[in-house]
Design a protein around this motif. Structure first.
Motif, PDB file in Angstrom:
ATOM      1  N   GLN A 105       6.603  -2.450  -9.656  1.00  0.00           N
ATOM      2  CA  GLN A 105       5.840  -3.387  -9.086  1.00  0.00           C
ATOM      3  C   GLN A 105       6.434  -4.248  -7.933  1.00  0.00           C
ATOM      4  N   SER A 106       7.522  -4.630  -8.324  1.00  0.00           N
ATOM      5  CA  SER A 106       8.541  -5.609  -7.485  1.00  0.00           C
ATOM      6  C   SER A 106       8.796  -4.742  -6.122  1.00  0.00           C
ATOM      7  N   ALA A 107       9.056  -3.742  -6.411  1.00  0.00           N
ATOM      8  CA  ALA A 107       9.295  -2.917  -5.116  1.00  0.00           C
ATOM      9  C   ALA A 107       8.131  -2.572  -4.237  1.00  0.00           C
ATOM     10  N   PRO A 115       5.291  -7.362   3.248  1.00  0.00           N
ATOM     11  CA  PRO A 115       5.908  -7.149   4.628  1.00  0.00           C
ATOM     12  C   PRO A 115       4.967  -6.984   5.841  1.00  0.00           C
ATOM     13  N   ASP A 116       5.139  -7.387   7.139  1.00  0.00           N
ATOM     14  CA  ASP A 116       4.289  -6.919   8.031  1.00  0.00           C
ATOM     15  C   ASP A 116       4.265  -5.677   8.450  1.00  0.00           C
ATOM     16  N   GLU A 117       5.345  -4.912   8.325  1.00  0.00           N
ATOM     17  CA  GLU A 117       5.308  -3.389   8.641  1.00  0.00           C
ATOM     18  C   GLU A 117       5.885  -2.801   7.115  1.00  0.00           C
ATOM     19  N   VAL A 118       5.286  -1.805   6.937  1.00  0.00           N
ATOM     20  CA  VAL A 118       5.847  -1.064   5.677  1.00  0.00           C
ATOM     21  C   VAL A 118       7.145  -0.466   5.873  1.00  0.00           C
ATOM     22  N   PHE A 119       7.995  -0.594   4.818  1.00  0.00           N
ATOM     23  CA  PHE A 119       9.337  -0.144   4.694  1.00  0.00           C
ATOM     24  C   PHE A 119       9.534   1.280   5.106  1.00  0.00           C
ATOM     25  N   GLY A 120      10.744   1.384   6.118  1.00  0.00           N
ATOM     26  CA  GLY A 120      10.888   2.519   6.731  1.00  0.00           C
ATOM     27  C   GLY A 120      11.241   3.838   5.890  1.00  0.00           C
ATOM     28  N   PRO A 121      11.703   4.116   4.895  1.00  0.00           N
ATOM     29  CA  PRO A 121      11.808   5.143   4.031  1.00  0.00           C
ATOM     30  C   PRO A 121      10.316   5.591   3.620  1.00  0.00           C
ATOM     31  N   LEU A 122       9.580   4.522   3.106  1.00  0.00           N
ATOM     32  CA  LEU A 122       8.303   4.752   2.966  1.00  0.00           C
ATOM     33  C   LEU A 122       7.370   5.455   4.032  1.00  0.00           C
ATOM     34  N   ARG A 123       7.503   4.754   5.394  1.00  0.00           N
ATOM     35  CA  ARG A 123       6.691   5.498   6.441  1.00  0.00           C
ATOM     36  C   ARG A 123       7.219   6.963   6.680  1.00  0.00           C
ATOM     37  N   ARG A 124       8.466   6.979   6.700  1.00  0.00           N
ATOM     38  CA  ARG A 124       9.016   8.492   6.576  1.00  0.00           C
ATOM     39  C   ARG A 124       8.524   9.474   5.525  1.00  0.00           C
ATOM     40  N   GLY A 126       5.450   9.343   5.088  1.00  0.00           N
ATOM     41  CA  GLY A 126       4.095   9.519   5.294  1.00  0.00           C
ATOM     42  C   GLY A 126       3.129   8.225   4.949  1.00  0.00           C
ATOM     43  N   MET A 127       3.768   7.281   4.245  1.00  0.00           N
ATOM     44  CA  MET A 127       3.022   6.174   3.837  1.00  0.00           C
ATOM     45  C   MET A 127       2.919   4.927   4.942  1.00  0.00           C
ATOM     46  N   ARG A 128       2.294   5.155   6.057  1.00  0.00           N
ATOM     47  CA  ARG A 128       2.369   4.371   7.187  1.00  0.00           C
ATOM     48  C   ARG A 128       1.560   3.378   7.331  1.00  0.00           C
ATOM     49  N   ARG A 129       0.696   3.086   6.497  1.00  0.00           N
ATOM     50  CA  ARG A 129      -0.167   1.950   6.140  1.00  0.00           C
ATOM     51  C   ARG A 129      -0.103   1.337   4.732  1.00  0.00           C
ATOM     52  N   LYS A 130      -0.526   0.101   4.663  1.00  0.00           N
ATOM     53  CA  LYS A 130      -0.391  -0.575   3.057  1.00  0.00           C
ATOM     54  C   LYS A 130      -1.243   0.262   2.480  1.00  0.00           C
ATOM     55  N   LEU A 131      -0.743   0.419   1.018  1.00  0.00           N
ATOM     56  CA  LEU A 131      -1.769   1.040   0.088  1.00  0.00           C
ATOM     57  C   LEU A 131      -1.936   0.351  -1.120  1.00  0.00           C
ATOM     58  N   PRO A 132      -2.849   0.144  -1.923  1.00  0.00           N
ATOM     59  CA  PRO A 132      -2.982  -0.295  -3.316  1.00  0.00           C
ATOM     60  C   PRO A 132      -1.803   0.038  -4.007  1.00  0.00           C
ATOM     61  N   PHE A 133      -1.462  -0.554  -5.080  1.00  0.00           N
ATOM     62  CA  PHE A 133      -0.452  -0.054  -6.148  1.00  0.00           C
ATOM     63  C   PHE A 133      -0.738   1.211  -6.703  1.00  0.00           C
ATOM     64  N   ASP A 134      -1.829   1.434  -6.988  1.00  0.00           N
ATOM     65  CA  ASP A 134      -2.206   2.729  -7.889  1.00  0.00           C
ATOM     66  C   ASP A 134      -1.998   4.064  -6.784  1.00  0.00           C
ATOM     67  N   GLN A 135      -2.370   3.867  -5.717  1.00  0.00           N
ATOM     68  CA  GLN A 135      -2.275   4.804  -4.606  1.00  0.00           C
ATOM     69  C   GLN A 135      -0.847   5.121  -4.208  1.00  0.00           C
ATOM     70  N   PHE A 136      -0.136   4.054  -4.258  1.00  0.00           N
ATOM     71  CA  PHE A 136       1.231   3.861  -3.748  1.00  0.00           C
ATOM     72  C   PHE A 136       1.959   4.900  -4.858  1.00  0.00           C
ATOM     73  N   VAL A 137       1.791   4.570  -6.143  1.00  0.00           N
ATOM     74  CA  VAL A 137       2.210   5.134  -7.455  1.00  0.00           C
ATOM     75  C   VAL A 137       2.194   6.708  -7.249  1.00  0.00           C
ATOM     76  N   ASN A 149      13.567   6.941  -2.225  1.00  0.00           N
ATOM     77  CA  ASN A 149      14.449   5.931  -1.758  1.00  0.00           C
ATOM     78  C   ASN A 149      15.212   5.281  -3.248  1.00  0.00           C
ATOM     79  N   ASP A 150      16.281   4.639  -3.012  1.00  0.00           N
ATOM     80  CA  ASP A 150      16.814   4.353  -4.437  1.00  0.00           C
ATOM     81  C   ASP A 150      15.859   2.843  -4.820  1.00  0.00           C
ATOM     82  N   HIS A 151      15.107   2.475  -4.189  1.00  0.00           N
ATOM     83  CA  HIS A 151      14.305   1.185  -4.509  1.00  0.00           C
ATOM     84  C   HIS A 151      13.278   1.908  -5.615  1.00  0.00           C
ATOM     85  N   PHE A 152      12.902   3.108  -5.407  1.00  0.00           N
ATOM     86  CA  PHE A 152      11.748   3.583  -6.256  1.00  0.00           C
ATOM     87  C   PHE A 152      12.240   4.700  -7.006  1.00  0.00           C
ATOM     88  N   SER A 153      13.415   5.260  -7.037  1.00  0.00           N
ATOM     89  CA  SER A 153      13.973   6.298  -7.657  1.00  0.00           C
ATOM     90  C   SER A 153      14.269   5.636  -9.239  1.00  0.00           C
TER      91      SER A 153
END
Length: 234
Positions: A105-107, A115-124, A126-137, A149-153
């Protein structure tokens, strides 16, 4: 077929893994060979605070103009290299882990929502726009854990090179006041006077709600963390 198979970043990671053995989960370790003390970094688990506390022992002076992670990076060794080349039975190796749901949740807030822009590893990924938490997971869970990425692993994945070594100690963020005092005592016995922690980068705001479906995904994605570190599944 899972979507990551069509993602160029996934195949880049596969190639890097095949050629060099390097994986995103090969976390940095800050080792002091003379005192036989090492800290294995878990992002989103007081890592900024701990690196700041350890910086003087590596000749690093924290400044407002440079993030501590950047200033400390030249002094890090990858966990796989540490385990192979330095670790021994007389080392103290510590890490701080965190309840998996709170950590992701913190990540999500720090790397996706705020952030104004989605984190680079997430964009790579394919998550180029902000997503709700459920979709993100749900999107994270489509990828193999080694490629995250190590923030999500999973933290168990991040610690796979060091967690079974002699002298490994996993502190918990939820009891860090007591656990850090224990680490301070162990380090003092080795001639290292670690300062008290000044907890930084605490995520503000309410945690996103977790739907029953997302709770099931989290329970599976981070199963080894819940079970291995003694946390209740969502």
């Amino acid at each position: 077929m899972a979507g990551y198979h069509l993602n160029a970043h996934y195949w880049e990671l596969c190639l890097r893994r095949a050629l060099s053995g390097r994986e995103p989960a090969d976390i940095p370790v800050f080792a002091m060979p003379e005192q036989r003390v090492a800290y294995a970094v878990i992002p989103k688990a007081a890592s900024t605070s701990i690196q700041t506390a350890m910086a003087p022992f590596f000749g690093v002076q924290p400044t407002k103009s440079e993030p501590i992670a950047s200033a400390m990076r030249p002094h890090a060794i990858r966990s796989s290299h540490f385990a192979k080349d330095l670790a021994g039975p007389d080392w103290l190796i510590f890490a701080v882990v965190r309840e998996p749901t709170a950590r992701i949740q913190s990540a999500w807030r720090n790397k996706m929502d705020e952030p104004d822009e989605v984190f680079g590893p997430l964009r790579r990924m394919g998550m180029r726009r902000k997503l709700p938490f459920d979709q993100f997971v749900s999107r994270l869970a489509r990828w193999p854990t080694w490629a995250l990425n190590d923030h999500f692993s999973p933290q168990s994945e991040l610690l796979k090179h060091v967690r079974d070594l002699p002298g490994f100690y996993a502190a918990k963020l939820e009891s860090l006041a007591d656990d850090w005092a224990h680490i301070q005592r162990l380090c003092l016995d080795r001639g290292i006077g670690l300062p008290d922690l000044d907890l930084m980068n605490r995520t503000s705001g309410a945690a996103p709600k977790v739907s029953p479906q997302t709770a099931d995904i989290l329970g599976n994605l981070y199963r080894a963390d819940y079970e291995g570190f003694g946390y209740d599944r969502p």
